[in-house]
Design an enzyme around this catalytic site. Structure first.
Site, PDB file in Angstrom:
ATOM      1  N   ASN A   1      68.856 -40.346 -13.978  1.00 39.29           N
ATOM      2  CA  ASN A   1      70.131 -39.421 -13.876  1.00 39.29           C
ATOM      3  C   ASN A   1      71.278 -40.381 -14.141  1.00 39.29           C
ATOM      4  OD1 ASN A   1      68.807 -37.207 -12.974  1.00 39.29           O
ATOM      5  ND2 ASN A   1      69.023 -37.847 -10.906  1.00 39.29           N
TER       6      ASN A   1
ATOM      7  N   ARG B   1      59.533 -46.135  -2.312  1.00 37.53           N
ATOM      8  CA  ARG B   1      59.528 -44.739  -2.310  1.00 37.53           C
ATOM      9  C   ARG B   1      60.925 -44.276  -1.784  1.00 37.53           C
ATOM     10  NH1 ARG B   1      54.273 -45.875  -0.013  1.00 37.53           N
ATOM     11  NH2 ARG B   1      52.953 -45.163  -1.567  1.00 37.53           N
TER      12      ARG B   1
ATOM     13  N   HIS C   1      68.212 -46.299 -11.997  1.00 31.06           N
ATOM     14  CA  HIS C   1      66.914 -46.161 -11.545  1.00 31.06           C
ATOM     15  C   HIS C   1      65.873 -45.294 -11.992  1.00 31.06           C
ATOM     16  CE1 HIS C   1      69.773 -43.829  -9.395  1.00 31.06           C
ATOM     17  NE2 HIS C   1      68.848 -42.854  -9.102  1.00 31.06           N
TER      18      HIS C   1
HETATM   19  P1  DGP Z   1      70.228 -40.206  -7.815  1.00 29.82           P
HETATM   20  O1  DGP Z   1      70.733 -38.525  -7.736  1.00 29.82           O
HETATM   21  O2  DGP Z   1      69.306 -40.016  -9.187  1.00 29.82           O
HETATM   22  O3  DGP Z   1      71.152 -40.843  -8.085  1.00 29.82           O
HETATM   23  O4  DGP Z   1      68.910 -40.515  -6.682  1.00 29.82           O
HETATM   24  C1  DGP Z   1      69.322 -41.119  -5.881  1.00 29.82           C
HETATM   25  C2  DGP Z   1      68.052 -41.106  -4.968  1.00 29.82           C
HETATM   26  O5  DGP Z   1      68.026 -42.259  -4.176  1.00 29.82           O
HETATM   27  C3  DGP Z   1      68.013 -39.969  -4.163  1.00 29.82           C
HETATM   28  O6  DGP Z   1      66.709 -39.185  -4.654  1.00 29.82           O
HETATM   29  C4  DGP Z   1      67.673 -40.413  -2.668  1.00 29.82           C
HETATM   30  C5  DGP Z   1      67.555 -41.988  -2.993  1.00 29.82           C
HETATM   31  N1  DGP Z   1      67.833 -42.633  -1.670  1.00 29.82           N
HETATM   32  C6  DGP Z   1      69.474 -42.782  -1.474  1.00 29.82           C
HETATM   33  N2  DGP Z   1      69.422 -43.652  -0.429  1.00 29.82           N
HETATM   34  C7  DGP Z   1      68.266 -44.286  -0.494  1.00 29.82           C
HETATM   35  C8  DGP Z   1      67.803 -45.332   0.630  1.00 29.82           C
HETATM   36  O7  DGP Z   1      68.571 -45.668   1.310  1.00 29.82           O
HETATM   37  N3  DGP Z   1      66.470 -45.714   0.634  1.00 29.82           N
HETATM   38  C9  DGP Z   1      65.680 -45.144  -0.501  1.00 29.82           C
HETATM   39  N4  DGP Z   1      64.331 -45.376  -0.347  1.00 29.82           N
HETATM   40  N5  DGP Z   1      66.189 -43.958  -1.310  1.00 29.82           N
HETATM   41  C10 DGP Z   1      67.239 -43.798  -1.330  1.00 29.82           C
END
Ligand code: DGP
Length: 113
Positions: free
Chosen positions: A86, A28, A99
């Site tokens: 992205n 998540r 991702h």
């Molecule tokens: P992007 O902009 O597509 O690189 O989105 C990265 C996403 O990753 C953002 O929606 C927040 C999520 N994210 C960042 N750090 C963490 C983390 O430590 N754990 C989790 N579960 N999500 C994270």
């Protein structure tokens, strides 16, 4: 220093993991942008879609197949969902580990964007 998603994949960093197999891991998003917001990442560090090589065919297929599995686990298969990946600075990619965002649980506000 391993990237944050590599640390979640290896278990060094806690993550709310829904699904993990030989190739991918789904957990998540820490800052959900929808009632259901899951990230699917390759276990192997691949920085972005630009860095997928022909040798990564199995991983690429598993990433897409996992979307359907995540939707089922999250109960959004029938209601629908959006997938986003992205890439790079114009794509506003913050975490440099490939991702796929799976977003659902409510209607999207816009058709795109
Ligand atoms: P992007 O902009 O597509 O690189 O989105 C990265 C996403 O990753 C953002 O929606 C927040 C999520 N994210 C960042 N750090 C963490 C983390 O430590 N754990 C989790 N579960 N999500 C994270």
């Amino acid at each position: 220093m391993k990237c944050i998603f590599c640390q979640i994949v290896s278990g060094e960093m806690p993550g709310d993991i829904l699904l993990q197999n030989e190739h991918i891991c789904a957990f998540r998003d820490i800052h959900p942008a929808a009632p259901k917001h899951v990230l699917i990442v390759p276990n192997k560090h691949i920085a972005s879609t630009e860095d997928i090589s022909n040798a990564d065919r199995d991983v690429a297929a598993e990433l897409i197949l996992a979307v359907k599995e995540v939707a089922k686990l999250e109960g959004i298969s029938k209601s629908g969902y959006r997938i986003i990946s992205n890439c790079g600075s114009h794509g506003r990619q913050e975490v440099k580990h490939l991702h796929i965002h799976v977003l659902g649980g409510a209607p999207m506000k816009h058709r795109l964007g």
